[in-house]
Design a protein around this motif. Sequence first.
Motif, PDB file in Angstrom:
ATOM      1  N   LYS A 151       0.852  -1.323  -0.105  1.00  0.00           N
ATOM      2  CA  LYS A 151       0.067  -0.017  -0.032  1.00  0.00           C
ATOM      3  C   LYS A 151       0.959   1.235  -0.059  1.00  0.00           C
ATOM      4  O   LYS A 151       0.648   2.167  -0.632  1.00  0.00           O
ATOM      5  N   MET A 152       1.883   1.141   1.074  1.00  0.00           N
ATOM      6  CA  MET A 152       2.658   2.412   1.003  1.00  0.00           C
ATOM      7  C   MET A 152       3.290   2.763  -0.315  1.00  0.00           C
ATOM      8  O   MET A 152       3.487   3.759  -0.917  1.00  0.00           O
ATOM      9  N   ALA A 153       4.185   1.440  -0.896  1.00  0.00           N
ATOM     10  CA  ALA A 153       4.640   1.454  -2.173  1.00  0.00           C
ATOM     11  C   ALA A 153       3.874   2.139  -3.334  1.00  0.00           C
ATOM     12  O   ALA A 153       4.382   3.050  -4.045  1.00  0.00           O
ATOM     13  N   VAL A 154       2.756   1.757  -3.164  1.00  0.00           N
ATOM     14  CA  VAL A 154       1.711   2.337  -4.496  1.00  0.00           C
ATOM     15  C   VAL A 154       1.513   3.855  -4.062  1.00  0.00           C
ATOM     16  O   VAL A 154       1.708   4.622  -5.238  1.00  0.00           O
ATOM     17  N   ILE A 155       1.019   4.164  -2.971  1.00  0.00           N
ATOM     18  CA  ILE A 155       1.088   5.688  -2.622  1.00  0.00           C
ATOM     19  C   ILE A 155       2.334   6.610  -2.907  1.00  0.00           C
ATOM     20  O   ILE A 155       2.141   7.389  -3.714  1.00  0.00           O
ATOM     21  N   TRP A 156       3.366   5.951  -2.572  1.00  0.00           N
ATOM     22  CA  TRP A 156       4.458   6.628  -2.773  1.00  0.00           C
ATOM     23  C   TRP A 156       5.157   6.672  -4.395  1.00  0.00           C
ATOM     24  O   TRP A 156       5.367   7.735  -4.860  1.00  0.00           O
ATOM     25  N   LEU A 157       4.954   5.778  -5.228  1.00  0.00           N
ATOM     26  CA  LEU A 157       5.130   5.624  -6.403  1.00  0.00           C
ATOM     27  C   LEU A 157       3.994   6.384  -7.207  1.00  0.00           C
ATOM     28  O   LEU A 157       4.414   7.437  -8.044  1.00  0.00           O
ATOM     29  N   VAL A 158       2.834   6.537  -7.043  1.00  0.00           N
ATOM     30  CA  VAL A 158       1.836   7.290  -7.791  1.00  0.00           C
ATOM     31  C   VAL A 158       2.118   8.907  -7.348  1.00  0.00           C
ATOM     32  O   VAL A 158       2.071   9.669  -8.029  1.00  0.00           O
ATOM     33  N   GLY A 159       2.121   9.088  -5.982  1.00  0.00           N
ATOM     34  CA  GLY A 159       2.668  10.463  -5.603  1.00  0.00           C
ATOM     35  C   GLY A 159       3.945  10.891  -6.132  1.00  0.00           C
ATOM     36  O   GLY A 159       3.951  12.207  -6.560  1.00  0.00           O
ATOM     37  N   SER A 160       4.784  10.238  -6.463  1.00  0.00           N
ATOM     38  CA  SER A 160       6.092  10.732  -6.868  1.00  0.00           C
ATOM     39  C   SER A 160       6.151  11.047  -8.433  1.00  0.00           C
ATOM     40  O   SER A 160       6.677  11.741  -8.684  1.00  0.00           O
ATOM     41  N   ILE A 161       5.377  10.103  -8.977  1.00  0.00           N
ATOM     42  CA  ILE A 161       5.110  10.477 -10.505  1.00  0.00           C
ATOM     43  C   ILE A 161       4.552  11.704 -10.760  1.00  0.00           C
ATOM     44  O   ILE A 161       4.833  12.477 -11.575  1.00  0.00           O
ATOM     45  N   TRP A 162       3.508  11.793  -9.936  1.00  0.00           N
ATOM     46  CA  TRP A 162       2.505  13.053 -10.034  1.00  0.00           C
ATOM     47  C   TRP A 162       3.512  14.301  -9.539  1.00  0.00           C
ATOM     48  O   TRP A 162       3.360  15.242 -10.447  1.00  0.00           O
ATOM     49  N   LEU A 163       4.113  14.048  -8.586  1.00  0.00           N
ATOM     50  CA  LEU A 163       5.063  15.252  -8.105  1.00  0.00           C
ATOM     51  C   LEU A 163       6.049  15.609  -9.039  1.00  0.00           C
ATOM     52  O   LEU A 163       6.201  16.707  -9.444  1.00  0.00           O
ATOM     53  N   ASN A 221      14.951  12.412  -7.755  1.00  0.00           N
ATOM     54  CA  ASN A 221      14.644  13.167  -6.632  1.00  0.00           C
ATOM     55  C   ASN A 221      13.201  12.941  -5.738  1.00  0.00           C
ATOM     56  O   ASN A 221      13.309  12.924  -4.582  1.00  0.00           O
ATOM     57  N   SER A 222      12.272  12.982  -6.717  1.00  0.00           N
ATOM     58  CA  SER A 222      10.861  12.790  -6.099  1.00  0.00           C
ATOM     59  C   SER A 222      10.879  11.210  -5.700  1.00  0.00           C
ATOM     60  O   SER A 222       9.881  11.236  -4.466  1.00  0.00           O
ATOM     61  N   LEU A 223      11.337  10.403  -6.213  1.00  0.00           N
ATOM     62  CA  LEU A 223      11.139   8.820  -5.753  1.00  0.00           C
ATOM     63  C   LEU A 223      12.085   8.837  -4.715  1.00  0.00           C
ATOM     64  O   LEU A 223      11.765   8.234  -3.305  1.00  0.00           O
ATOM     65  N   ILE A 224      13.220   9.515  -4.425  1.00  0.00           N
ATOM     66  CA  ILE A 224      14.218   9.593  -3.278  1.00  0.00           C
ATOM     67  C   ILE A 224      13.587  10.190  -2.161  1.00  0.00           C
ATOM     68  O   ILE A 224      13.685   9.661  -0.903  1.00  0.00           O
ATOM     69  N   SER A 225      12.706  11.237  -2.285  1.00  0.00           N
ATOM     70  CA  SER A 225      12.154  11.958  -1.221  1.00  0.00           C
ATOM     71  C   SER A 225      11.166  11.036  -0.366  1.00  0.00           C
ATOM     72  O   SER A 225      10.781  11.509   0.731  1.00  0.00           O
ATOM     73  N   ASN A 226      10.603  10.182  -1.125  1.00  0.00           N
ATOM     74  CA  ASN A 226       9.961   9.399  -0.184  1.00  0.00           C
ATOM     75  C   ASN A 226      10.361   8.631   0.863  1.00  0.00           C
ATOM     76  O   ASN A 226       9.566   8.114   1.682  1.00  0.00           O
ATOM     77  N   LEU A 227      11.788   8.766   0.738  1.00  0.00           N
ATOM     78  CA  LEU A 227      12.436   7.744   2.026  1.00  0.00           C
ATOM     79  C   LEU A 227      12.074   8.609   3.239  1.00  0.00           C
ATOM     80  O   LEU A 227      12.143   7.709   4.619  1.00  0.00           O
ATOM     81  N   ALA A 228      11.694   9.818   3.178  1.00  0.00           N
ATOM     82  CA  ALA A 228      11.332  10.583   4.538  1.00  0.00           C
ATOM     83  C   ALA A 228       9.954   9.997   5.256  1.00  0.00           C
ATOM     84  O   ALA A 228       9.625  10.252   5.975  1.00  0.00           O
ATOM     85  N   PHE A 229       9.336   9.325   4.240  1.00  0.00           N
ATOM     86  CA  PHE A 229       8.020   8.740   4.863  1.00  0.00           C
ATOM     87  C   PHE A 229       7.936   7.617   5.507  1.00  0.00           C
ATOM     88  O   PHE A 229       6.954   7.012   6.183  1.00  0.00           O
ATOM     89  N   ILE A 230       9.012   6.760   5.238  1.00  0.00           N
ATOM     90  CA  ILE A 230       9.050   5.331   5.496  1.00  0.00           C
ATOM     91  C   ILE A 230       9.287   5.489   7.141  1.00  0.00           C
ATOM     92  O   ILE A 230       8.148   4.776   7.550  1.00  0.00           O
ATOM     93  N   PRO A 231       9.884   6.004   8.012  1.00  0.00           N
ATOM     94  CA  PRO A 231       9.665   6.028   9.566  1.00  0.00           C
ATOM     95  C   PRO A 231       8.147   6.171   9.965  1.00  0.00           C
ATOM     96  O   PRO A 231       7.574   5.401  10.553  1.00  0.00           O
ATOM     97  N   GLY A 232       7.555   7.233   9.583  1.00  0.00           N
ATOM     98  CA  GLY A 232       6.316   7.601  10.136  1.00  0.00           C
ATOM     99  C   GLY A 232       5.190   6.426   9.413  1.00  0.00           C
ATOM    100  O   GLY A 232       4.423   5.985  10.181  1.00  0.00           O
ATOM    101  N   ASP A 233       5.424   6.231   8.223  1.00  0.00           N
ATOM    102  CA  ASP A 233       4.485   5.182   7.762  1.00  0.00           C
ATOM    103  C   ASP A 233       4.700   3.703   8.324  1.00  0.00           C
ATOM    104  O   ASP A 233       3.690   3.148   8.468  1.00  0.00           O
ATOM    105  N   THR A 234       5.853   3.451   8.602  1.00  0.00           N
ATOM    106  CA  THR A 234       6.074   2.096   9.199  1.00  0.00           C
ATOM    107  C   THR A 234       5.209   2.157  10.646  1.00  0.00           C
ATOM    108  O   THR A 234       4.599   1.134  11.064  1.00  0.00           O
ATOM    109  N   LEU A 235       5.441   3.345  11.396  1.00  0.00           N
ATOM    110  CA  LEU A 235       4.743   3.478  12.937  1.00  0.00           C
ATOM    111  C   LEU A 235       3.355   3.323  12.728  1.00  0.00           C
ATOM    112  O   LEU A 235       2.562   2.899  13.217  1.00  0.00           O
TER     113      LEU A 235
END
Length: 171
Positions: free
Chosen positions: A114-126, A136-150
């Motif tokens: 689920k997170m991967a799909v949201i990140w991928l669609v969001g990154s491409i749109w961004l 850079n858009s794809l790499i920026s999603n690394l910032a979401f990993i800790p919060g989305d994991t919790l």
Amino acid sequence: MKIKEIVQTSLIAATIIILGMIPPLPLGIIPVPVVMQNLGIMLAGALLGSKRGTIAVALVLLLALIGFPVLSGGSAGPAVFVGPTGGYLFGWLMAPSIMGYGLSQPFVNRAWSKMAVIWLVGSIWLWLVSPISLVNSLISNLAFIPGDTLKSIAVYLVAVRVQALTHVSTR
């Protein structure tokens, strides 16, 4: 849908809206903040299954589209859907299907999918609507990993408890 299913779907939609009242956390590196509404999106799929979870998310997005300030930070209207966060919102619409699909799969696999799909669609749109490169858009999603994991852990704990108390299965 039965009355009980309509009520459950509405309650999850309301939960997503309530989570939107928690102020977003701006990252500074991209124009997309960290929001708590992802937790509600995951709950929709985990508790309601693919179909009704998607309906709950679609209801929230429809309210946002017509101008109700139901998204994090009180944002709403068509501009939100064509701005930098639009792809993440479209990803939200796909997420309950992924969370509810293959319920025999371990929860962790579904949550990460689920997170991967949201990140991928969001990154491409961004990448399409801003001057940020695709990489850079794809790499920026690394910032979401800790919060989305919790959030995924919290959703798992809530979903297991709710299903045990209500004897409800999303199958």
